[in-house]
Design a protein around this motif. Sequence first.
Motif, PDB file in Angstrom:
ATOM      1  N   TYR A 138     -39.062   7.474 -14.464  1.00 47.38           N
ATOM      2  CA  TYR A 138     -38.789   6.156 -15.138  1.00 47.38           C
ATOM      3  C   TYR A 138     -37.977   4.987 -14.426  1.00 47.38           C
ATOM      4  CZ  TYR A 138     -34.124   8.167 -16.133  1.00 47.38           C
ATOM      5  OH  TYR A 138     -32.890   8.406 -16.025  1.00 47.38           O
ATOM      6  N   ASP A 139     -37.404   5.507 -13.473  1.00 48.63           N
ATOM      7  CA  ASP A 139     -36.411   4.425 -12.609  1.00 48.63           C
ATOM      8  C   ASP A 139     -37.203   3.370 -11.602  1.00 48.63           C
ATOM      9  OD1 ASP A 139     -34.307   3.101 -11.291  1.00 48.63           O
ATOM     10  OD2 ASP A 139     -32.911   4.555 -12.126  1.00 48.63           O
ATOM     11  N   LEU A 140     -37.189   2.211 -12.054  1.00 49.61           N
ATOM     12  CA  LEU A 140     -38.037   1.666 -10.896  1.00 49.61           C
ATOM     13  C   LEU A 140     -37.217   1.202  -9.673  1.00 49.61           C
ATOM     14  CD1 LEU A 140     -39.414  -1.389 -13.383  1.00 49.61           C
ATOM     15  CD2 LEU A 140     -40.515   0.558 -12.688  1.00 49.61           C
ATOM     16  N   LEU A 141     -36.116   1.251  -9.838  1.00 49.52           N
ATOM     17  CA  LEU A 141     -35.344   1.117  -8.455  1.00 49.52           C
ATOM     18  C   LEU A 141     -35.356   2.321  -7.630  1.00 49.52           C
ATOM     19  CD1 LEU A 141     -32.918  -0.315  -6.767  1.00 49.52           C
ATOM     20  CD2 LEU A 141     -31.225   1.181  -8.073  1.00 49.52           C
ATOM     21  N   PHE A 142     -35.367   3.511  -8.325  1.00 46.81           N
ATOM     22  CA  PHE A 142     -35.644   4.744  -7.462  1.00 46.81           C
ATOM     23  C   PHE A 142     -37.136   4.760  -6.705  1.00 46.81           C
ATOM     24  CE2 PHE A 142     -32.415   8.425  -8.384  1.00 46.81           C
ATOM     25  CZ  PHE A 142     -31.433   7.490  -8.489  1.00 46.81           C
ATOM     26  N   ARG A 143     -38.282   4.167  -7.753  1.00 50.01           N
ATOM     27  CA  ARG A 143     -39.350   4.230  -7.121  1.00 50.01           C
ATOM     28  C   ARG A 143     -39.429   3.112  -5.921  1.00 50.01           C
ATOM     29  NH1 ARG A 143     -44.066   5.749 -10.013  1.00 50.01           N
ATOM     30  NH2 ARG A 143     -43.382   7.189 -11.798  1.00 50.01           N
ATOM     31  N   TRP A 144     -39.066   2.029  -6.090  1.00 51.00           N
ATOM     32  CA  TRP A 144     -38.920   1.002  -4.961  1.00 51.00           C
ATOM     33  C   TRP A 144     -38.429   1.729  -3.929  1.00 51.00           C
ATOM     34  CZ3 TRP A 144     -34.609  -0.895  -3.021  1.00 51.00           C
ATOM     35  CH2 TRP A 144     -34.548  -1.875  -1.765  1.00 51.00           C
ATOM     36  N   PHE A 145     -37.439   2.295  -3.948  1.00 46.59           N
ATOM     37  CA  PHE A 145     -36.399   2.738  -2.647  1.00 46.59           C
ATOM     38  C   PHE A 145     -37.288   4.025  -2.076  1.00 46.59           C
ATOM     39  CE2 PHE A 145     -33.471   5.541  -0.277  1.00 46.59           C
ATOM     40  CZ  PHE A 145     -32.801   4.518   0.324  1.00 46.59           C
ATOM     41  N   VAL A 146     -37.759   4.846  -2.904  1.00 50.23           N
ATOM     42  CA  VAL A 146     -38.496   6.054  -2.128  1.00 50.23           C
ATOM     43  C   VAL A 146     -40.106   5.594  -1.695  1.00 50.23           C
ATOM     44  CG1 VAL A 146     -39.858   7.991  -2.863  1.00 50.23           C
ATOM     45  CG2 VAL A 146     -37.566   7.739  -3.617  1.00 50.23           C
ATOM     46  N   GLY A 147     -40.607   4.469  -2.401  1.00 52.60           N
ATOM     47  CA  GLY A 147     -41.549   4.073  -1.818  1.00 52.60           C
ATOM     48  C   GLY A 147     -42.914   4.310  -2.464  1.00 52.60           C
ATOM     49  N   ILE A 148     -42.844   4.654  -3.801  1.00 53.02           N
ATOM     50  CA  ILE A 148     -44.237   4.929  -4.690  1.00 53.02           C
ATOM     51  C   ILE A 148     -44.366   3.887  -5.605  1.00 53.02           C
ATOM     52  CG2 ILE A 148     -43.770   7.344  -4.332  1.00 53.02           C
ATOM     53  CD1 ILE A 148     -42.496   7.561  -7.005  1.00 53.02           C
ATOM     54  N   GLY A 149     -45.488   3.737  -6.163  1.00 51.62           N
ATOM     55  CA  GLY A 149     -45.931   2.657  -6.924  1.00 51.62           C
ATOM     56  C   GLY A 149     -45.556   2.854  -8.383  1.00 51.62           C
ATOM     57  N   VAL A 150     -45.512   1.789  -9.287  1.00 52.33           N
ATOM     58  CA  VAL A 150     -45.305   2.031 -10.929  1.00 52.33           C
ATOM     59  C   VAL A 150     -46.222   3.160 -11.725  1.00 52.33           C
ATOM     60  CG1 VAL A 150     -45.197   0.802 -12.926  1.00 52.33           C
ATOM     61  CG2 VAL A 150     -44.361  -0.435 -10.858  1.00 52.33           C
ATOM     62  N   ASP A 151     -47.619   3.031 -11.079  1.00 57.56           N
ATOM     63  CA  ASP A 151     -48.398   3.899 -11.601  1.00 57.56           C
ATOM     64  C   ASP A 151     -48.542   5.270 -11.073  1.00 57.56           C
ATOM     65  OD1 ASP A 151     -49.299   1.872 -13.375  1.00 57.56           O
ATOM     66  OD2 ASP A 151     -50.695   0.864 -11.839  1.00 57.56           O
ATOM     67  N   ASP A 152     -47.995   5.420  -9.809  1.00 54.00           N
ATOM     68  CA  ASP A 152     -47.969   6.877  -9.338  1.00 54.00           C
ATOM     69  C   ASP A 152     -47.193   7.756  -9.951  1.00 54.00           C
ATOM     70  OD1 ASP A 152     -49.429   5.843  -7.289  1.00 54.00           O
ATOM     71  OD2 ASP A 152     -47.788   5.238  -5.922  1.00 54.00           O
ATOM     72  N   ALA A 153     -47.316   8.934 -10.086  1.00 54.86           N
ATOM     73  CA  ALA A 153     -46.763  10.017 -10.958  1.00 54.86           C
ATOM     74  C   ALA A 153     -45.679  10.524 -10.149  1.00 54.86           C
ATOM     75  CB  ALA A 153     -47.755  11.119 -11.494  1.00 54.86           C
ATOM     76  N   ALA A 154     -44.448  10.922 -10.724  1.00 56.66           N
ATOM     77  CA  ALA A 154     -43.376  11.682 -10.044  1.00 56.66           C
ATOM     78  C   ALA A 154     -44.186  13.258  -9.532  1.00 56.66           C
ATOM     79  CB  ALA A 154     -42.124  11.723 -10.621  1.00 56.66           C
ATOM     80  N   TRP A 155     -43.343  13.620  -8.530  1.00 58.96           N
ATOM     81  CA  TRP A 155     -43.855  14.927  -8.023  1.00 58.96           C
ATOM     82  C   TRP A 155     -43.189  16.073  -9.079  1.00 58.96           C
ATOM     83  CZ3 TRP A 155     -41.152  11.987  -4.192  1.00 58.96           C
ATOM     84  CH2 TRP A 155     -42.082  11.266  -3.530  1.00 58.96           C
ATOM     85  N   ASP A 156     -43.850  17.219  -9.135  1.00 60.95           N
ATOM     86  CA  ASP A 156     -43.206  18.318  -9.707  1.00 60.95           C
ATOM     87  C   ASP A 156     -42.122  18.764  -8.916  1.00 60.95           C
ATOM     88  OD1 ASP A 156     -43.391  21.664  -9.933  1.00 60.95           O
ATOM     89  OD2 ASP A 156     -43.669  20.532 -11.726  1.00 60.95           O
ATOM     90  N   HIS A 157     -40.972  19.255  -9.545  1.00 61.07           N
ATOM     91  CA  HIS A 157     -39.472  19.579  -8.764  1.00 61.07           C
ATOM     92  C   HIS A 157     -39.844  20.590  -7.877  1.00 61.07           C
ATOM     93  CE1 HIS A 157     -38.739  23.212 -11.306  1.00 61.07           C
ATOM     94  NE2 HIS A 157     -39.256  22.409 -12.269  1.00 61.07           N
ATOM     95  N   SER A 158     -40.718  21.723  -8.330  1.00 58.80           N
ATOM     96  CA  SER A 158     -41.172  22.949  -7.608  1.00 58.80           C
ATOM     97  C   SER A 158     -41.725  22.782  -6.108  1.00 58.80           C
ATOM     98  CB  SER A 158     -41.606  24.045  -8.257  1.00 58.80           C
ATOM     99  OG  SER A 158     -42.917  23.524  -8.878  1.00 58.80           O
TER     100      SER A 158
END
Length: 363
Positions: free
Chosen positions: A86-106
Amino acid sequence: MRGGDIRTGELFSYVDLEARVRRDHPLRAIRTIVNEALSTLEREFAALYSPIGRPSIPPEKLLRAMLLQAFYSIRSERLLMERLEYDLLFRWFVGIGVDDAAWDHSVFSKNRDRLLEGDIAAKFLAAVLGQPKVKKLLSNDHFSVDGTLIEAWASMKSVKPKDRSGEPPAQGGGRNADADFHGQKRSNDTHASTTDSDARLYRKGKGKETKLCFIGHGLMENRHGLLVDACLTQADGHAERVAALHMIESRADRPTAITLGADKAYDAEDFVNELRSMNVTPHVAQNTSGRSSAIDGRTTRHDGYAASQRIRKRIEEAFGWIKTVAGQEKTSFRGRDRVGWAFTFAATAYNLVRLPKLIAETG
């Protein structure tokens, strides 16, 4: 007039993440340094992955996400992935888009473990320090060294006799049963942890509590207090001096002498003589408690000795940040290699936090 409390749920968004992050945000300068360092590790990353198969999480994005975990004291990969969702700042820093799903933690944890194979943490630290704008900040002549305890991810109840004899009877059932250790002598020669066999029983001094620990070591340059090397060893009485010699050796290969500041724990005759044989001036604090010091007036009479003794204490700032903010006071990994990787990576994160301001001040 008062605006209406209307929920907007447009299907499409046309605002770039770049526009969501303010121009003077501290992470902008850090991200520039990180991206330059990662670009130099392209060959190392390629060697870790097969050319065929399903694409994994890019190692560049893995490392950027792990940096955010250290910067923001996020205690687990599960919480990191939740924040990344949910954090746009984190997505920007990591380099993933708004519509990309975050990875599973495992999945994230398993992909991260691949980076252990190539000693990427140490190479990442070297890549950050090797940039021209960073290199000019570093001193090549004056250094300080110290060690700090890293508590292992293992309970004292996991310490069992190596021959499995004489174990105290457990009271009650369950995986965390009560056990009475009163009167039992335990040492590293006769006992070992069944949870982390690399951890060692160690106490900081007389009257201190014995814990299962590792020792993290740092080498700091004295000009701006940046860590130029970091490693981790098993906990024993000689580990600090051995690690110090290992870290300073490559920097002593030059015609002019360099200096190494250290506390009283390093005041040992064999250590001081070894430094002098490498053309390193031992700016070690004198330990005169019931003994004679290996450091005499030949060293202490110079003004540089007093300066080294004053500046060397700044390495505690680095250790404090690594253990509290980056969460390495009690590691969440098992095994010397994994714990050492995390410690070295946290040292890199510490440097990255300080570099933007230092670069701006020096122009």
